[in-house]
Design a protein around this motif. Structure first.
Motif, mmCIF file in Angstrom:
data_model
loop_
_atom_site.group_PDB
_atom_site.id
_atom_site.type_symbol
_atom_site.label_atom_id
_atom_site.label_comp_id
_atom_site.label_asym_id
_atom_site.label_seq_id
_atom_site.Cartn_x
_atom_site.Cartn_y
_atom_site.Cartn_z
ATOM 1 N N ALA A 184 9.302 8.758 -30.583
ATOM 2 C CA ALA A 184 8.176 7.899 -30.224
ATOM 3 C C ALA A 184 7.124 8.683 -29.448
ATOM 4 N N TYR A 185 5.875 8.413 -29.732
ATOM 5 C CA TYR A 185 4.716 9.048 -29.098
ATOM 6 C C TYR A 185 4.555 10.528 -29.465
ATOM 7 N N LEU A 186 5.454 11.070 -30.274
ATOM 8 C CA LEU A 186 5.419 12.509 -30.548
ATOM 9 C C LEU A 186 4.997 12.789 -31.990
ATOM 10 N N LYS A 187 4.111 11.980 -32.500
ATOM 11 C CA LYS A 187 3.586 12.176 -33.841
ATOM 12 C C LYS A 187 2.072 12.308 -33.771
ATOM 13 N N GLY A 188 1.545 13.059 -34.707
ATOM 14 C CA GLY A 188 0.103 13.232 -34.733
ATOM 15 C C GLY A 188 -0.336 14.515 -34.066
ATOM 16 N N PRO A 189 -1.626 14.689 -33.910
ATOM 17 C CA PRO A 189 -2.174 15.961 -33.391
ATOM 18 C C PRO A 189 -1.820 16.256 -31.942
ATOM 19 N N ASP A 190 -1.453 15.225 -31.155
ATOM 20 C CA ASP A 190 -1.158 15.426 -29.727
ATOM 21 C C ASP A 190 0.337 15.628 -29.460
ATOM 22 N N ALA A 191 1.143 15.759 -30.497
ATOM 23 C CA ALA A 191 2.595 15.826 -30.313
ATOM 24 C C ALA A 191 3.014 16.995 -29.428
ATOM 25 N N ASP A 224 0.819 -1.211 0.000
ATOM 26 C CA ASP A 224 0.000 0.000 0.000
ATOM 27 C C ASP A 224 0.854 1.262 0.000
ATOM 28 N N LEU A 225 2.104 1.168 0.503
ATOM 29 C CA LEU A 225 2.979 2.337 0.556
ATOM 30 C C LEU A 225 3.896 2.430 -0.663
ATOM 31 N N TRP A 226 3.904 1.418 -1.505
ATOM 32 C CA TRP A 226 4.802 1.410 -2.661
ATOM 33 C C TRP A 226 4.385 2.504 -3.638
ATOM 34 N N PRO A 227 5.303 3.351 -4.130
ATOM 35 C CA PRO A 227 4.913 4.499 -4.961
ATOM 36 C C PRO A 227 4.484 4.123 -6.372
ATOM 37 N N TRP A 228 4.878 2.958 -6.819
ATOM 38 C CA TRP A 228 4.569 2.588 -8.197
ATOM 39 C C TRP A 228 3.314 1.723 -8.240
ATOM 40 N N PRO A 229 2.294 2.098 -9.010
ATOM 41 C CA PRO A 229 1.087 1.255 -9.106
ATOM 42 C C PRO A 229 1.402 -0.070 -9.805
ATOM 43 N N GLU A 230 0.616 -1.066 -9.498
ATOM 44 C CA GLU A 230 0.873 -2.417 -10.005
ATOM 45 C C GLU A 230 0.856 -2.479 -11.526
ATOM 46 N N ARG A 231 0.014 -1.710 -12.162
ATOM 47 C CA ARG A 231 -0.100 -1.783 -13.615
ATOM 48 C C ARG A 231 1.162 -1.275 -14.328
ATOM 49 N N LEU A 232 2.072 -0.575 -13.594
ATOM 50 C CA LEU A 232 3.303 -0.074 -14.203
ATOM 51 C C LEU A 232 4.512 -0.944 -13.910
ATOM 52 N N TRP A 233 4.360 -1.949 -13.059
ATOM 53 C CA TRP A 233 5.503 -2.784 -12.699
ATOM 54 C C TRP A 233 6.070 -3.450 -13.950
ATOM 55 N N GLY A 234 7.370 -3.382 -14.090
ATOM 56 C CA GLY A 234 8.027 -3.993 -15.237
ATOM 57 C C GLY A 234 8.123 -3.102 -16.460
ATOM 58 N N LEU A 235 7.573 -1.883 -16.417
ATOM 59 C CA LEU A 235 7.648 -0.975 -17.568
ATOM 60 C C LEU A 235 9.087 -0.490 -17.762
ATOM 61 N N LYS A 236 9.621 -0.637 -18.955
ATOM 62 C CA LYS A 236 10.993 -0.219 -19.265
ATOM 63 C C LYS A 236 11.000 1.277 -19.561
ATOM 64 N N LEU A 237 10.945 2.062 -18.513
ATOM 65 C CA LEU A 237 10.813 3.510 -18.671
ATOM 66 C C LEU A 237 12.050 4.122 -19.327
ATOM 67 N N GLY A 238 13.235 3.661 -18.953
ATOM 68 C CA GLY A 238 14.449 4.211 -19.536
ATOM 69 C C GLY A 238 14.489 4.029 -21.051
ATOM 70 N N GLN A 239 14.141 2.845 -21.517
ATOM 71 C CA GLN A 239 14.135 2.570 -22.954
ATOM 72 C C GLN A 239 13.054 3.382 -23.668
ATOM 73 N N ARG A 240 11.883 3.501 -23.047
ATOM 74 C CA ARG A 240 10.799 4.265 -23.666
ATOM 75 C C ARG A 240 11.192 5.730 -23.841
ATOM 76 N N LEU A 241 11.835 6.333 -22.825
ATOM 77 C CA LEU A 241 12.206 7.739 -22.939
ATOM 78 C C LEU A 241 13.363 7.933 -23.922
ATOM 79 N N LYS A 242 14.214 6.927 -24.048
ATOM 80 C CA LYS A 242 15.255 7.018 -25.079
ATOM 81 C C LYS A 242 14.617 7.017 -26.476
ATOM 82 N N ASP A 243 13.588 6.187 -26.658
ATOM 83 C CA ASP A 243 12.876 6.167 -27.942
ATOM 84 C C ASP A 243 12.223 7.521 -28.230
ATOM 85 N N VAL A 244 11.789 8.195 -27.172
ATOM 86 C CA VAL A 244 11.214 9.533 -27.356
ATOM 87 C C VAL A 244 12.279 10.483 -27.891
#
Length: 429
Positions: free
Chosen positions: A398-405, A373-393
């Motif tokens: 990555a994620y920066l195409k289209g109308p919401d860029a 209950d005190l863990w800062p990371w929600p369960e649905r994010l466990w295992g997410l490769k955040l470092g790799q995702r932000l490098k792709d950005v």
């Protein structure tokens, strides 16, 4: 013409120079005659261009009789060929056998109007008349010599069955070959295929099935209930749209269950995310055989983009949402994960968002403990490769195409994202 002249007078005033007002009645009569003559001439030109008529009838014939008779082809046969003698029928059947090698006569075959074929049969749909109970009763029944004569030239006795019996025989064969009775609308039973009875060759089975669903062909009268039960016994699908949707829904449920079993702590428990190119594997007995090779990823894309199965069906949309299907697509869901994890990381690191490449969102060190209950990371994010995702950005946009860029770039800026990190080895903390 008289109407145009009247309009001219009303619009411009005065008397028309081309025709005085008192001549309107005569002009009306002349115009009618001219229109009739033009109509007749046009029809005669068309008829002559088809090579159907050479001369007009006598003056005593009415115009309607002239046009009706002249528009018929020269080989038009309006007589009842069932009244023709048996010898005439056997001549046309022998000619067909000599020409095509069998008597599996296509249902739409019309006897050509050429000298090689008996004149009295020109323009007749041959199969309709010889594979007919009326013709059988009149010319063949109780005459064994004629039966033997027809056997020599390959008469297809199976075609003498009622059309419903042929249809059911074809449906049973289709199921034995393909495993179901989901017959495509364009399916026609192939010729020269020993898996099918000769009586069924060239039968437009898909079209018959389509008309059965649409118009309930064959399902009238006293036999309607019995025939419907026969189709139900074969697994006949009356509502194809509902059947396809339930198949898609079943595949989603199985996919979600298998993903949760394989990745207990790394999958978003409330959301189903199917890769766009995912196809149900064959020979995987965790899936029903009916779903093997099913393009589930492609179907998910079609449901989101084209409202496949769900257009005009709010209950189907609700059923999908209840099992975790989301309409925004995998790309949007992926971005929400990244930006959520990035916000937590930024808050934990003094509003600076520059995680190492190898950083993966951690799960609690001791699962199912009081610290969950005190863990800062929600369960649905466990295992997410955040470092790799932000490098792709940074590198790939990555994620920066289209109308919401622009909006997403602003979100990252607010979190202190480092777009150009310093080169060199990162110090260990």
């Amino acid at each position: 013409p008289y109407h145009s002249l009247s309009l001219y007078r009303r619009r411009f005033g005065g008397t028309c120079m081309l025709l005085p007002k008192r001549s309107y009645g005569a002009m009306k009569l002349i115009s009618g005659v001219i229109a009739l003559l033009i109509s007749v001439l046009c029809r005669v030109v068309v008829v002559r261009s088809l090579g159907v008529v050479k001369t007009l009838p006598t003056h005593r014939q009415s115009l309607n009789t002239c046009l009706t008779s002249s528009l018929q082809p020269s080989w038009w046969n309006s007589c009842d060929v069932s009244n023709l003698p048996y010898d005439s029928a056997i001549r046309v059947l022998v000619k067909y056998h000599e020409t095509y090698g069998d008597l599996v006569i296509p249902r739409r075959f019309i006897v050509p109007a050429t000298s090689e074929w008996p004149t009295e049969w020109h323009g007749v749909k041959l199969a309709r008349h010889v594979y007919n109970r009326k013709w059988w009763t009149k010319h063949i029944a109780k005459k064994s010599d004629r039966v033997a004569q027809l056997n020599k030239i390959g008469f297809v006795w199976e075609r003498m069955q009622p059309e419903w019996n042929l249809f059911m025989e074809a449906m049973v064969t289709y199921r034995s070959i393909y495993g179901d009775v989901m017959v495509p609308a364009s399916f026609v039973i192939p010729r020269d295929n020993n898996e099918w009875s000769k009586g069924c060759w060239d039968l437009p089975l898909g079209n018959i099935v389509h008309r059965l669903r649409l118009r309930h062909d064959f399902l009238t009268g006293d036999t309607a209930i019995e025939r419907k039960n026969q189709l139900d016994g074969l697994g006949f699908v009356w509502d194809v749209s509902e059947h396809n949707f339930l198949k898609f829904l079943t595949a989603l449920r199985i996919f979600s269950k298998l993903e949760q079993e394989e990745h207990e702590h790394t999958i978003m428990a409330s959301t189903i995310r199917v890769p766009s190119k995912f196809v149900v594997p064959s020979d995987d007995y965790r899936w029903p055989m009916i779903l093997w090779s099913y393009p589930l990823g492609e179907r998910c894309t079609a449901v989101r983009q084209k409202q496949l199965y769900v257009k005009g069906h709010p209950l189907r949309q609700q059923a999908l949402e209840e099992i975790g299907f989301r309409w925004s697509g995998n790309a949007t869901l992926g971005w929400l994960d990244v930006v959520h994890a990035a916000a937590i990381y930024s808050q934990m690191h003094g509003r600076v968002l520059n995680p190492p490449l190898q950083f993966v969102v951690p799960s609690p060190p001791t699962p199912d403990s009081e610290l969950d209950d005190l863990w800062p990371w929600p369960e649905r994010l466990w295992g997410l490769k955040l470092g790799q995702r932000l490098k792709d950005v940074r590198v790939k946009g990555a994620y920066l195409k289209g109308p919401d860029a622009n909006i997403r770039k602003a979100q990252l800026d607010n979190l202190g994202f480092v777009w150009t990190p310093k080169r060199g080895r990162r110090r260990r903390s």
